[in-house]
Design a protein around this motif. Sequence first.
Motif, PDB file in Angstrom:
ATOM      1  N   VAL A   3       4.497  -5.371   2.520  1.00 28.34           N
ATOM      2  CA  VAL A   3       3.974  -6.158   1.406  1.00 28.34           C
ATOM      3  C   VAL A   3       2.554  -6.554   1.768  1.00 28.34           C
ATOM      4  CG1 VAL A   3       4.255  -8.212  -0.032  1.00 28.34           C
ATOM      5  CG2 VAL A   3       6.282  -7.055   0.906  1.00 28.34           C
ATOM      6  N   THR A   4       1.585  -6.216   0.909  1.00 23.07           N
ATOM      7  CA  THR A   4       0.198  -6.553   1.230  1.00 23.07           C
ATOM      8  C   THR A   4      -0.042  -8.044   1.056  1.00 23.07           C
ATOM      9  OG1 THR A   4      -0.634  -6.189  -1.020  1.00 23.07           O
ATOM     10  CG2 THR A   4      -0.558  -4.274   0.458  1.00 23.07           C
ATOM     11  N   LEU A   5      -0.986  -8.554   1.838  1.00 23.99           N
ATOM     12  CA  LEU A   5      -1.276  -9.982   1.871  1.00 23.99           C
ATOM     13  C   LEU A   5      -2.450 -10.366   0.980  1.00 23.99           C
ATOM     14  CD1 LEU A   5      -0.672 -10.717   5.648  1.00 23.99           C
ATOM     15  CD2 LEU A   5       0.264 -12.077   3.761  1.00 23.99           C
ATOM     16  N   ALA A   6      -2.740  -9.561  -0.024  1.00 22.55           N
ATOM     17  CA  ALA A   6      -3.845  -9.896  -0.919  1.00 22.55           C
ATOM     18  C   ALA A   6      -3.624 -11.250  -1.576  1.00 22.55           C
ATOM     19  CB  ALA A   6      -4.003  -8.810  -1.993  1.00 22.55           C
ATOM     20  N   GLU A   7      -2.365 -11.575  -1.889  1.00 21.97           N
ATOM     21  CA  GLU A   7      -2.008 -12.908  -2.416  1.00 21.97           C
ATOM     22  C   GLU A   7      -0.970 -13.477  -1.437  1.00 21.97           C
ATOM     23  OE1 GLU A   7       0.035 -15.423  -3.873  1.00 21.97           O
ATOM     24  OE2 GLU A   7      -2.008 -16.202  -3.843  1.00 21.97           O
ATOM     25  N   PRO A   8      -1.429 -14.226  -0.421  1.00 23.43           N
ATOM     26  CA  PRO A   8      -0.533 -14.630   0.681  1.00 23.43           C
ATOM     27  C   PRO A   8       0.706 -15.393   0.249  1.00 23.43           C
ATOM     28  CG  PRO A   8      -2.836 -15.005   1.257  1.00 23.43           C
ATOM     29  CD  PRO A   8      -2.819 -14.646  -0.191  1.00 23.43           C
ATOM     30  N   ALA A   9       0.551 -16.353  -0.668  1.00 22.48           N
ATOM     31  CA  ALA A   9       1.718 -17.158  -1.060  1.00 22.48           C
ATOM     32  C   ALA A   9       2.789 -16.269  -1.686  1.00 22.48           C
ATOM     33  CB  ALA A   9       1.300 -18.259  -2.030  1.00 22.48           C
ATOM     34  N   THR A  26       7.541  -6.192   6.098  1.00 20.43           N
ATOM     35  CA  THR A  26       6.441  -6.590   6.971  1.00 20.43           C
ATOM     36  C   THR A  26       5.209  -6.913   6.137  1.00 20.43           C
ATOM     37  OG1 THR A  26       7.276  -5.124   8.705  1.00 20.43           O
ATOM     38  CG2 THR A  26       4.993  -5.878   8.909  1.00 20.43           C
ATOM     39  N   LEU A  27       4.579  -8.029   6.429  1.00 20.54           N
ATOM     40  CA  LEU A  27       3.357  -8.412   5.720  1.00 20.54           C
ATOM     41  C   LEU A  27       2.160  -7.760   6.399  1.00 20.54           C
ATOM     42  CD1 LEU A  27       4.032 -12.223   5.050  1.00 20.54           C
ATOM     43  CD2 LEU A  27       4.686 -10.223   3.695  1.00 20.54           C
ATOM     44  N   VAL A  28       1.302  -7.095   5.604  1.00 16.37           N
ATOM     45  CA  VAL A  28       0.167  -6.360   6.169  1.00 16.37           C
ATOM     46  C   VAL A  28      -1.095  -6.654   5.368  1.00 16.37           C
ATOM     47  CG1 VAL A  28       1.587  -4.491   7.109  1.00 16.37           C
ATOM     48  CG2 VAL A  28       0.708  -4.323   4.764  1.00 16.37           C
ATOM     49  N   GLY A  33       0.442   3.092   6.607  1.00 15.17           N
ATOM     50  CA  GLY A  33       0.655   4.530   6.491  1.00 15.17           C
ATOM     51  C   GLY A  33       2.004   4.962   7.002  1.00 15.17           C
ATOM     52  N   GLY A  34       2.800   4.013   7.520  1.00 16.59           N
ATOM     53  CA  GLY A  34       4.097   4.384   8.080  1.00 16.59           C
ATOM     54  C   GLY A  34       5.287   3.885   7.291  1.00 16.59           C
ATOM     55  N   ALA A  35       5.059   3.055   6.264  1.00 14.74           N
ATOM     56  CA  ALA A  35       6.174   2.493   5.503  1.00 14.74           C
ATOM     57  C   ALA A  35       6.566   3.430   4.362  1.00 14.74           C
ATOM     58  CB  ALA A  35       5.791   1.124   4.945  1.00 14.74           C
ATOM     59  N   HIS A  36       7.851   3.381   4.010  1.00 19.83           N
ATOM     60  CA  HIS A  36       8.332   4.209   2.904  1.00 19.83           C
ATOM     61  C   HIS A  36       8.023   3.576   1.557  1.00 19.83           C
ATOM     62  CE1 HIS A  36      11.365   5.551  -0.084  1.00 19.83           C
ATOM     63  NE2 HIS A  36      11.103   6.738   0.441  1.00 19.83           N
ATOM     64  N   THR A  37       8.071   2.233   1.508  1.00 17.66           N
ATOM     65  CA  THR A  37       7.813   1.512   0.262  1.00 17.66           C
ATOM     66  C   THR A  37       6.785   0.416   0.521  1.00 17.66           C
ATOM     67  OG1 THR A  37      10.066   1.898  -0.533  1.00 17.66           O
ATOM     68  CG2 THR A  37       8.820   0.120  -1.591  1.00 17.66           C
ATOM     69  N   ILE A  38       5.831   0.294  -0.403  1.00 15.97           N
ATOM     70  CA  ILE A  38       4.792  -0.725  -0.268  1.00 15.97           C
ATOM     71  C   ILE A  38       4.701  -1.508  -1.569  1.00 15.97           C
ATOM     72  CG2 ILE A  38       2.350  -1.185   0.191  1.00 15.97           C
ATOM     73  CD1 ILE A  38       2.396   1.688   1.524  1.00 15.97           C
ATOM     74  N   LEU A  39       4.788  -2.826  -1.466  1.00 17.53           N
ATOM     75  CA  LEU A  39       4.547  -3.714  -2.607  1.00 17.53           C
ATOM     76  C   LEU A  39       3.125  -4.242  -2.493  1.00 17.53           C
ATOM     77  CD1 LEU A  39       7.852  -5.827  -2.754  1.00 17.53           C
ATOM     78  CD2 LEU A  39       7.249  -3.822  -4.128  1.00 17.53           C
ATOM     79  N   PHE A  40       2.320  -3.990  -3.504  1.00 21.61           N
ATOM     80  CA  PHE A  40       0.924  -4.434  -3.507  1.00 21.61           C
ATOM     81  C   PHE A  40       0.813  -5.744  -4.282  1.00 21.61           C
ATOM     82  CE2 PHE A  40       0.766   0.110  -2.864  1.00 21.61           C
ATOM     83  CZ  PHE A  40      -0.273   0.301  -1.960  1.00 21.61           C
ATOM     84  N   THR A  41       0.269  -6.778  -3.647  1.00 21.08           N
ATOM     85  CA  THR A  41       0.100  -8.061  -4.327  1.00 21.08           C
ATOM     86  C   THR A  41      -1.328  -8.269  -4.825  1.00 21.08           C
ATOM     87  OG1 THR A  41      -0.444  -9.277  -2.289  1.00 21.08           O
ATOM     88  CG2 THR A  41       1.902  -9.090  -2.890  1.00 21.08           C
ATOM     89  N   GLU A  42      -2.173  -7.235  -4.741  1.00 19.41           N
ATOM     90  CA  GLU A  42      -3.557  -7.366  -5.208  1.00 19.41           C
ATOM     91  C   GLU A  42      -3.625  -7.825  -6.664  1.00 19.41           C
ATOM     92  OE1 GLU A  42      -3.971  -5.238  -1.459  1.00 19.41           O
ATOM     93  OE2 GLU A  42      -2.512  -5.181  -3.085  1.00 19.41           O
ATOM     94  N   GLY A  43      -2.687  -7.353  -7.479  1.00 16.42           N
ATOM     95  CA  GLY A  43      -2.679  -7.726  -8.888  1.00 16.42           C
ATOM     96  C   GLY A  43      -2.232  -9.148  -9.155  1.00 16.42           C
ATOM     97  N   LEU A  44      -1.729  -9.844  -8.122  1.00 14.80           N
ATOM     98  CA  LEU A  44      -1.292 -11.232  -8.263  1.00 14.80           C
ATOM     99  C   LEU A  44      -2.348 -12.212  -7.777  1.00 14.80           C
ATOM    100  CD1 LEU A  44       2.367 -10.851  -6.902  1.00 14.80           C
ATOM    101  CD2 LEU A  44       1.586 -10.660  -9.277  1.00 14.80           C
ATOM    102  N   ALA A  45      -3.405 -11.694  -7.157  1.00 11.59           N
ATOM    103  CA  ALA A  45      -4.409 -12.556  -6.554  1.00 11.59           C
ATOM    104  C   ALA A  45      -5.246 -13.272  -7.614  1.00 11.59           C
ATOM    105  CB  ALA A  45      -5.326 -11.743  -5.642  1.00 11.59           C
ATOM    106  N   ALA A  46      -5.680 -14.477  -7.281  1.00 17.73           N
ATOM    107  CA  ALA A  46      -6.507 -15.276  -8.192  1.00 17.73           C
ATOM    108  C   ALA A  46      -7.976 -14.922  -7.996  1.00 17.73           C
ATOM    109  CB  ALA A  46      -6.266 -16.759  -7.954  1.00 17.73           C
TER     110      ALA A  46
END
Length: 427
Positions: A3-9, A26-28, A33-46
């Motif tokens: 899970v990307t940390l673009a929006e930490p909360a 895992t928060l990154v 490049g090694g995970a099978h699934t990635i959740l991007f939080t960039e779209g949740l950032a303020a």
Amino acid sequence: MEVTLAEPAAAHALQAGLAAAGILATLVQAPSGGAHTILFTEGLAATPMTARHWAALAASRSARRPGVQLIFLQTLSADSGLEGLARTLRREWPDVAAACWTLIENISGDVLAGWLAHGAEDLWLSPDGTARRAALGPFIAPRPIPLSAPGLWLVTGGARGVTANCAIEVARQSGGTFLLAGRSAETPWPADVPETADLKSLRGLMASAAVNRGEKPSPAGIDKTARAAIAGLEIRATLAGIRAAGAEAHYLPMDTSDPVSVEAALATIRQRFGAITGLIHGAGVIADRLVEEKTEAEFRRVLATKAEGLFHILARIDRTALRHVGLFSSASAFFGNRGQSDYAMANAILANAGRALQAELPAAQVKVFDWGPWEGGMVDATLASHFKQQGVPLIPLTEGARIFAHELLAGDPADVELVVGTVWSDT
């Protein structure tokens, strides 16, 4: 899973919710490049709209590998459009499962966990775990155009090309006053050169005229002057077409990407004409390039003209006076298109903005047109040949303008987003 940390909360909350569902995340800062699934939080950032969407595109680059599942999260808001990125990635990266999940409200990680098996689908997710999907519905023929008081129309990008044809048809059907706004100046035609709409011919005529005057013209200078002259010719032709249709028409310079330019133009409109009752937003530019090659400068220019430009206008007019809103989007927003990640996102933002406007102004007619390729406009001879090879027919100018005017003036108010044309080819 990462899970990307673009929006930490949001990232920490998702990690906890996923853990409750038995999924280790895992928060990154950026995908490893090694995970099978990635959740991007960039779209949740303020963060500002364009920066938010660029961050998601940039983050996706480091995540690509065969078989990976990329899920972009965004809130349900007027300035969200990451579905355009996901749909384009599915075109450009067929070995990757990309999707955009729009969160209608704050949603826990355990609710998201239940949908991970549907990762390649774009979903609108509710807190109760239910989801909606985008789907094409049946076409409903518009009703007869009702009689209404003549309106004051602002038309961006409407002095030339496809939007101009649509504006003329709306003028024919509704009357009123049309204010055409564009970046080009209404340049007068050179006095010593015969009129022609062919750029190559005009360059030759202008070069000959300059030589006859004893000047030494530069090719770059001739080209710039010739393009400005043709732009002025097209502007005057559109103004004449609207007037011939029985409406009043004026032209004013306005760069939708520049809030100062927008404010100056709208101040003039308020002083001279009053409140805008009809908005047709057709301004737009393209800078086609694959996701891996896209530059931030190109990206920002595309979003500035179409997406930011719309919000620049809406923030500076009396929205309650609007009776009609017609937004020029693209089929790339709904289907994705190779090389058009930025354009697809900009137009997906328009679709979400249109739905938000319709909710805000239930008495207004709000339409977002996801156009396929037109004859003319941004489609030159090379692109036309490309679409022909794919079996994608071009929308005739006359027919497209008729569809636009009838849907905008008399379409079903419940149909906000309309896909017009043929589904993009998979090739």
